[in-house]
Design a protein around this motif. Structure first.
Motif, PDB file in Angstrom:
ATOM      1  N   ALA A   1     -39.877 -29.594 -26.805  1.00  0.00           N
ATOM      2  CA  ALA A   1     -40.083 -30.522 -27.917  1.00  0.00           C
ATOM      3  C   ALA A   1     -40.523 -29.711 -29.131  1.00  0.00           C
ATOM      4  N   THR A   2     -39.844 -29.908 -30.253  1.00  0.00           N
ATOM      5  CA  THR A   2     -40.155 -29.163 -31.463  1.00  0.00           C
ATOM      6  C   THR A   2     -40.485 -30.123 -32.595  1.00  0.00           C
ATOM      7  N   PHE A   3     -41.529 -29.779 -33.358  1.00  0.00           N
ATOM      8  CA  PHE A   3     -42.011 -30.606 -34.452  1.00  0.00           C
ATOM      9  C   PHE A   3     -42.040 -29.750 -35.716  1.00  0.00           C
ATOM     10  N   PHE A   4     -41.220 -30.095 -36.709  1.00  0.00           N
ATOM     11  CA  PHE A   4     -41.219 -29.365 -37.979  1.00  0.00           C
ATOM     12  C   PHE A   4     -41.700 -30.332 -39.050  1.00  0.00           C
ATOM     13  N   SER A   5     -42.839 -30.014 -39.686  1.00  0.00           N
ATOM     14  CA  SER A   5     -43.530 -30.985 -40.540  1.00  0.00           C
ATOM     15  C   SER A   5     -43.809 -30.439 -41.934  1.00  0.00           C
ATOM     16  N   PHE A   6     -43.901 -31.373 -42.896  1.00  0.00           N
ATOM     17  CA  PHE A   6     -44.292 -31.028 -44.252  1.00  0.00           C
ATOM     18  C   PHE A   6     -45.099 -32.168 -44.847  1.00  0.00           C
ATOM     19  N   ASN A   7     -45.830 -31.863 -45.923  1.00  0.00           N
ATOM     20  CA  ASN A   7     -46.647 -32.852 -46.614  1.00  0.00           C
ATOM     21  C   ASN A   7     -46.416 -32.687 -48.109  1.00  0.00           C
ATOM     22  N   LEU A   8     -45.848 -33.689 -48.746  1.00  0.00           N
ATOM     23  CA  LEU A   8     -45.486 -33.594 -50.166  1.00  0.00           C
ATOM     24  C   LEU A   8     -46.684 -33.407 -51.086  1.00  0.00           C
ATOM     25  N   GLY A   9     -47.879 -33.726 -50.602  1.00  0.00           N
ATOM     26  CA  GLY A   9     -49.066 -33.609 -51.449  1.00  0.00           C
ATOM     27  C   GLY A   9     -49.692 -32.234 -51.424  1.00  0.00           C
ATOM     28  N   LYS A  10     -49.125 -31.292 -50.684  1.00  0.00           N
ATOM     29  CA  LYS A  10     -49.727 -29.973 -50.533  1.00  0.00           C
ATOM     30  C   LYS A  10     -48.819 -28.878 -51.083  1.00  0.00           C
TER      31      LYS A  10
ATOM     32  N   GLU B   1     -44.132 -18.557 -53.220  1.00  0.00           N
ATOM     33  CA  GLU B   1     -45.356 -17.809 -53.493  1.00  0.00           C
ATOM     34  C   GLU B   1     -46.179 -18.472 -54.588  1.00  0.00           C
ATOM     35  N   GLY B   2     -47.459 -18.077 -54.672  1.00  0.00           N
ATOM     36  CA  GLY B   2     -48.343 -18.551 -55.732  1.00  0.00           C
ATOM     37  C   GLY B   2     -48.525 -20.062 -55.731  1.00  0.00           C
ATOM     38  N   GLU B   3     -48.618 -20.634 -56.932  1.00  0.00           N
ATOM     39  CA  GLU B   3     -48.833 -22.067 -57.071  1.00  0.00           C
ATOM     40  C   GLU B   3     -47.643 -22.881 -56.568  1.00  0.00           C
ATOM     41  N   GLU B   4     -46.490 -22.256 -56.511  1.00  0.00           N
ATOM     42  CA  GLU B   4     -45.298 -22.975 -56.077  1.00  0.00           C
ATOM     43  C   GLU B   4     -45.015 -22.809 -54.579  1.00  0.00           C
ATOM     44  N   ALA B   5     -45.948 -22.173 -53.872  1.00  0.00           N
ATOM     45  CA  ALA B   5     -45.794 -22.030 -52.429  1.00  0.00           C
ATOM     46  C   ALA B   5     -45.954 -23.399 -51.764  1.00  0.00           C
ATOM     47  N   THR B   6     -45.235 -23.593 -50.681  1.00  0.00           N
ATOM     48  CA  THR B   6     -45.304 -24.848 -49.944  1.00  0.00           C
ATOM     49  C   THR B   6     -45.516 -24.558 -48.461  1.00  0.00           C
ATOM     50  N   PRO B   7     -46.524 -25.186 -47.843  1.00  0.00           N
ATOM     51  CA  PRO B   7     -46.754 -24.969 -46.415  1.00  0.00           C
ATOM     52  C   PRO B   7     -45.952 -25.942 -45.555  1.00  0.00           C
ATOM     53  N   PHE B   8     -45.526 -25.471 -44.407  1.00  0.00           N
ATOM     54  CA  PHE B   8     -44.883 -26.299 -43.392  1.00  0.00           C
ATOM     55  C   PHE B   8     -45.587 -26.009 -42.073  1.00  0.00           C
TER      56      PHE B   8
END
Length: 258
Positions: A227-236, A208-215
């Motif tokens: 086919a399944t794609f689970f993704s993340f971006n370290l800059g977000k 939550e908040g500033e420490e929330a991370t989207p995937f």
């Protein structure tokens, strides 16, 4: 972005990413996986595909992405260290198990074959002399775990239907535990995606908040293969942070599945 902010972003995102991904987010050559995702496709989810013969793991390997298939991305095979076993992952709400298991590549149903890939975006070239901008650019890359699982008959369609139903019941969040390490999913938001015979996609928010991370979670069916794609971006990071679905990766995989 100041250096301290960049460092905080990297640490928070890396921690969340490792919790959800590093220990076990994909299928591999030795374990059959079934996964899912969220929103548009050629057919309605209730449509039943014609009877199909499931592809073997060897056939899925041939249909999997290889280095050079997606410009600007590095592709490699998944290994045993990327596999989550069913007993390794628990979800606090029974109805959220299908969507929660999909994050880790935990087997669902009875897939007849599987394959997995790690697909990592190459850093964008930046001629800026500002070290903060350079670091931010290095972090702004999208990494994906891509898993393929094949099913006999209408097993693939049932896998996506189960995933859609689970996500609809769990938009408010749930808690995952991976070998005792807990991760709180606080929000699940359906997104639009196209590809295959039917396709599903979500933005998944951890924390939550500033420490929330989207995937991002995308799952699609092409015939009897999911086919399944689970993704993340370290800059977000942050509750309002977001990044684009890896459409180039998705399109390339759908093309190889034919």
């Amino acid at each position: 972005m100041r250096a301290t902010a960049v460092r905080r972003t990297a640490l928070v995102a890396a921690a969340a990413s490792m919790t959800l991904l590093a220990t076990a987010c994909s299928g591999s050559d030795s374990d059959a996986k079934g996964d899912g995702g969220t929103s548009g496709g050629k057919d309605d989810a209730s449509s039943k595909p014609a009877a199909v013969k499931a592809l073997t793991s060897a056939e899925l390997e041939k249909a999997s992405l290889e280095q050079g298939d997606v410009a600007g991305y590095k592709v490699s095979k998944t290994g045993p260290e990327d596999i989550a076993q069913p007993g390794d992952v628990t979800v606090d709400k029974k109805e959220c198990e299908p969507i929660g298991f999909a994050f880790y590549g935990v087997k669902r149903g009875t897939p007849a074959g599987n394959a997995g890939r790690k697909v990592v975006q190459e850093p964008k070239k930046d001629e800026s002399a500002d070290p903060e901008d350079l670091l931010a650019g290095m972090l702004d890359i999208t990494s994906s775990l891509v898993t393929l699982a094949s099913y006999e008959g209408d097993g693939a369609a049932k896998s996506l239907a189960e995933l859609r139903d689970s996500a609809a019941k769990c938009t408010g969040g749930f808690t995952l535990s991976m070998k005792g390490s807990k991760q709180k999913v606080t929000k699940l938001t359906e997104e639009k995606v196209t590809g295959g015979d039917e396709a599903l996609a979500w933005r998944v928010q951890a924390g939550e908040g500033e420490e929330a991370t989207p995937f991002k979670l995308v799952s699609l069916r092409q015939g009897g293969t999911v086919a399944t794609f689970f993704s993340f971006n370290l800059g977000k990071t942050g509750a309002d942070a977001d990044f684009d679905q890896p459409t180039a990766v998705i399109d390339a995989q759908v093309k190889k599945l034919g």
